[in-house]
Design a protein around this motif. Sequence first.
Motif, PDB file in Angstrom:
ATOM      1  N   SER A 116     -10.176   3.848 -90.768  1.00 41.03           N
ATOM      2  CA  SER A 116     -10.688   5.213 -90.905  1.00 41.03           C
ATOM      3  C   SER A 116      -9.592   6.261 -90.687  1.00 41.03           C
ATOM      4  N   LYS A 117      -8.439   5.834 -90.161  1.00 40.64           N
ATOM      5  CA  LYS A 117      -7.353   6.781 -89.886  1.00 40.64           C
ATOM      6  C   LYS A 117      -6.143   6.583 -90.803  1.00 40.64           C
ATOM      7  N   ILE A 118      -6.324   5.841 -91.905  1.00 44.29           N
ATOM      8  CA  ILE A 118      -5.190   5.555 -92.779  1.00 44.29           C
ATOM      9  C   ILE A 118      -4.612   6.833 -93.406  1.00 44.29           C
ATOM     10  N   ALA A 119      -5.461   7.788 -93.769  1.00 44.81           N
ATOM     11  CA  ALA A 119      -4.960   9.052 -94.326  1.00 44.81           C
ATOM     12  C   ALA A 119      -4.136   9.798 -93.281  1.00 44.81           C
ATOM     13  N   ASP A 120      -4.605   9.784 -92.028  1.00 45.83           N
ATOM     14  CA  ASP A 120      -3.850  10.419 -90.937  1.00 45.83           C
ATOM     15  C   ASP A 120      -2.495   9.739 -90.749  1.00 45.83           C
ATOM     16  N   ALA A 121      -2.483   8.420 -90.875  1.00 45.99           N
ATOM     17  CA  ALA A 121      -1.238   7.664 -90.705  1.00 45.99           C
ATOM     18  C   ALA A 121      -0.219   8.047 -91.770  1.00 45.99           C
ATOM     19  N   HIS A 122      -0.672   8.171 -93.007  1.00 47.56           N
ATOM     20  CA  HIS A 122       0.258   8.536 -94.084  1.00 47.56           C
ATOM     21  C   HIS A 122       0.708   9.995 -93.948  1.00 47.56           C
ATOM     22  N   ASP A 123      -0.193  10.861 -93.517  1.00 47.50           N
ATOM     23  CA  ASP A 123       0.179  12.256 -93.276  1.00 47.50           C
ATOM     24  C   ASP A 123       1.224  12.337 -92.165  1.00 47.50           C
ATOM     25  N   TRP A 124       1.022  11.588 -91.089  1.00 48.91           N
ATOM     26  CA  TRP A 124       1.982  11.539 -89.981  1.00 48.91           C
ATOM     27  C   TRP A 124       3.347  11.061 -90.486  1.00 48.91           C
ATOM     28  N   CYS A 125       3.346  10.002 -91.271  1.00 45.68           N
ATOM     29  CA  CYS A 125       4.591   9.435 -91.786  1.00 45.68           C
ATOM     30  C   CYS A 125       5.349  10.473 -92.628  1.00 45.68           C
ATOM     31  N   GLN A 126       4.644  11.140 -93.520  1.00 43.52           N
ATOM     32  CA  GLN A 126       5.283  12.154 -94.367  1.00 43.52           C
ATOM     33  C   GLN A 126       5.858  13.299 -93.536  1.00 43.52           C
ATOM     34  N   LYS A 127       5.146  13.704 -92.503  1.00 44.15           N
ATOM     35  CA  LYS A 127       5.642  14.783 -91.633  1.00 44.15           C
ATOM     36  C   LYS A 127       6.887  14.347 -90.868  1.00 44.15           C
ATOM     37  N   GLN A 128       6.922  13.090 -90.418  1.00 38.05           N
ATOM     38  CA  GLN A 128       8.104  12.584 -89.725  1.00 38.05           C
ATOM     39  C   GLN A 128       9.312  12.579 -90.664  1.00 38.05           C
ATOM     40  N   VAL A 129       9.083  12.158 -91.890  1.00 39.60           N
ATOM     41  CA  VAL A 129      10.151  12.108 -92.885  1.00 39.60           C
ATOM     42  C   VAL A 129      10.664  13.518 -93.165  1.00 39.60           C
ATOM     43  N   GLU A 130       9.753  14.451 -93.358  1.00 37.17           N
ATOM     44  CA  GLU A 130      10.182  15.819 -93.633  1.00 37.17           C
ATOM     45  C   GLU A 130      10.981  16.396 -92.464  1.00 37.17           C
ATOM     46  N   SER A 131      10.535  16.144 -91.255  1.00 36.05           N
ATOM     47  CA  SER A 131      11.247  16.642 -90.082  1.00 36.05           C
ATOM     48  C   SER A 131      12.662  16.061 -90.008  1.00 36.05           C
ATOM     49  N   GLN A 190      19.012  14.234 -91.559  1.00 29.93           N
ATOM     50  CA  GLN A 190      19.118  12.801 -91.289  1.00 29.93           C
ATOM     51  C   GLN A 190      18.722  12.005 -92.529  1.00 29.93           C
ATOM     52  N   ASP A 191      19.454  10.949 -92.811  1.00 29.12           N
ATOM     53  CA  ASP A 191      19.022  10.002 -93.829  1.00 29.12           C
ATOM     54  C   ASP A 191      17.754   9.324 -93.320  1.00 29.12           C
ATOM     55  N   VAL A 192      16.871   8.942 -94.248  1.00 32.64           N
ATOM     56  CA  VAL A 192      15.586   8.366 -93.865  1.00 32.64           C
ATOM     57  C   VAL A 192      15.284   7.151 -94.735  1.00 32.64           C
ATOM     58  N   VAL A 193      14.693   6.143 -94.115  1.00 34.33           N
ATOM     59  CA  VAL A 193      14.157   4.992 -94.833  1.00 34.33           C
ATOM     60  C   VAL A 193      12.675   4.870 -94.485  1.00 34.33           C
ATOM     61  N   VAL A 194      11.842   4.706 -95.523  1.00 35.70           N
ATOM     62  CA  VAL A 194      10.402   4.570 -95.350  1.00 35.70           C
ATOM     63  C   VAL A 194       9.994   3.212 -95.900  1.00 35.70           C
ATOM     64  N   ALA A 251      19.637   4.872 -90.596  1.00 35.34           N
ATOM     65  CA  ALA A 251      18.806   6.007 -90.991  1.00 35.34           C
ATOM     66  C   ALA A 251      17.579   6.055 -90.096  1.00 35.34           C
ATOM     67  N   ALA A 252      16.944   7.216 -90.056  1.00 32.76           N
ATOM     68  CA  ALA A 252      15.652   7.319 -89.371  1.00 32.76           C
ATOM     69  C   ALA A 252      14.672   6.444 -90.149  1.00 32.76           C
ATOM     70  N   HIS A 253      13.884   5.661 -89.443  1.00 29.88           N
ATOM     71  CA  HIS A 253      13.000   4.672 -90.072  1.00 29.88           C
ATOM     72  C   HIS A 253      11.552   4.994 -89.725  1.00 29.88           C
ATOM     73  N   TYR A 254      10.728   5.127 -90.767  1.00 33.85           N
ATOM     74  CA  TYR A 254       9.311   5.421 -90.563  1.00 33.85           C
ATOM     75  C   TYR A 254       8.451   4.533 -91.444  1.00 33.85           C
ATOM     76  N   GLU A 255       7.256   4.244 -90.941  1.00 34.94           N
ATOM     77  CA  GLU A 255       6.233   3.512 -91.671  1.00 34.94           C
ATOM     78  C   GLU A 255       4.894   4.084 -91.250  1.00 34.94           C
ATOM     79  N   ALA A 256       3.950   4.152 -92.158  1.00 32.67           N
ATOM     80  CA  ALA A 256       2.604   4.617 -91.791  1.00 32.67           C
ATOM     81  C   ALA A 256       2.033   3.750 -90.679  1.00 32.67           C
TER      82      ALA A 256
END
Length: 133
Positions: free
Chosen positions: A55-70, A76-80, A34-39
């Motif tokens: 200071s960028k942890i919120a950006d990291a989680h936002d990035w992760c969620q966007k990758q998962v949605e894409s 694609q199956d996804v694992v986070v 599966a596509a694999h993502y982590e913040a």
Amino acid sequence: MPLHKLIAETSLKLTLIRGLPGSGKSTLAKTFNAAHYEADMYFLNADGEYHYDVSKIADAHDWCQKQVESALADNQDVVVANTFVRLWEMKAYKILAKRYKAELEIIVCRGRYLNIHGVSDDVIASMQKRWQD
């Protein structure tokens, strides 16, 4: 088999792996087809070096969620693999699973290994106290 039947039988899967730092989340995630993502991936530079910035942890989680949605949008199956210490931290992913009609699986890792990001024992103990089953 008609195409509409094939599409109906194909289902997406979103797997969330949660646990404290050093519990084996990343190692387990790498075993999935599966596509694999982590913040934490947000903090990797082009050379693969990890540079955490609180200071960028919120950006990291936002990035992760966007990758998962894409990835889900691309069928694609996804694992986070994130800590997901508090249950509400999985909410955005649960919404994505519903939106894309993906099966949702939640796995808890409870191993005790060296954590790859050098999280201190004090921070891990604090996370343990806030952990929600």
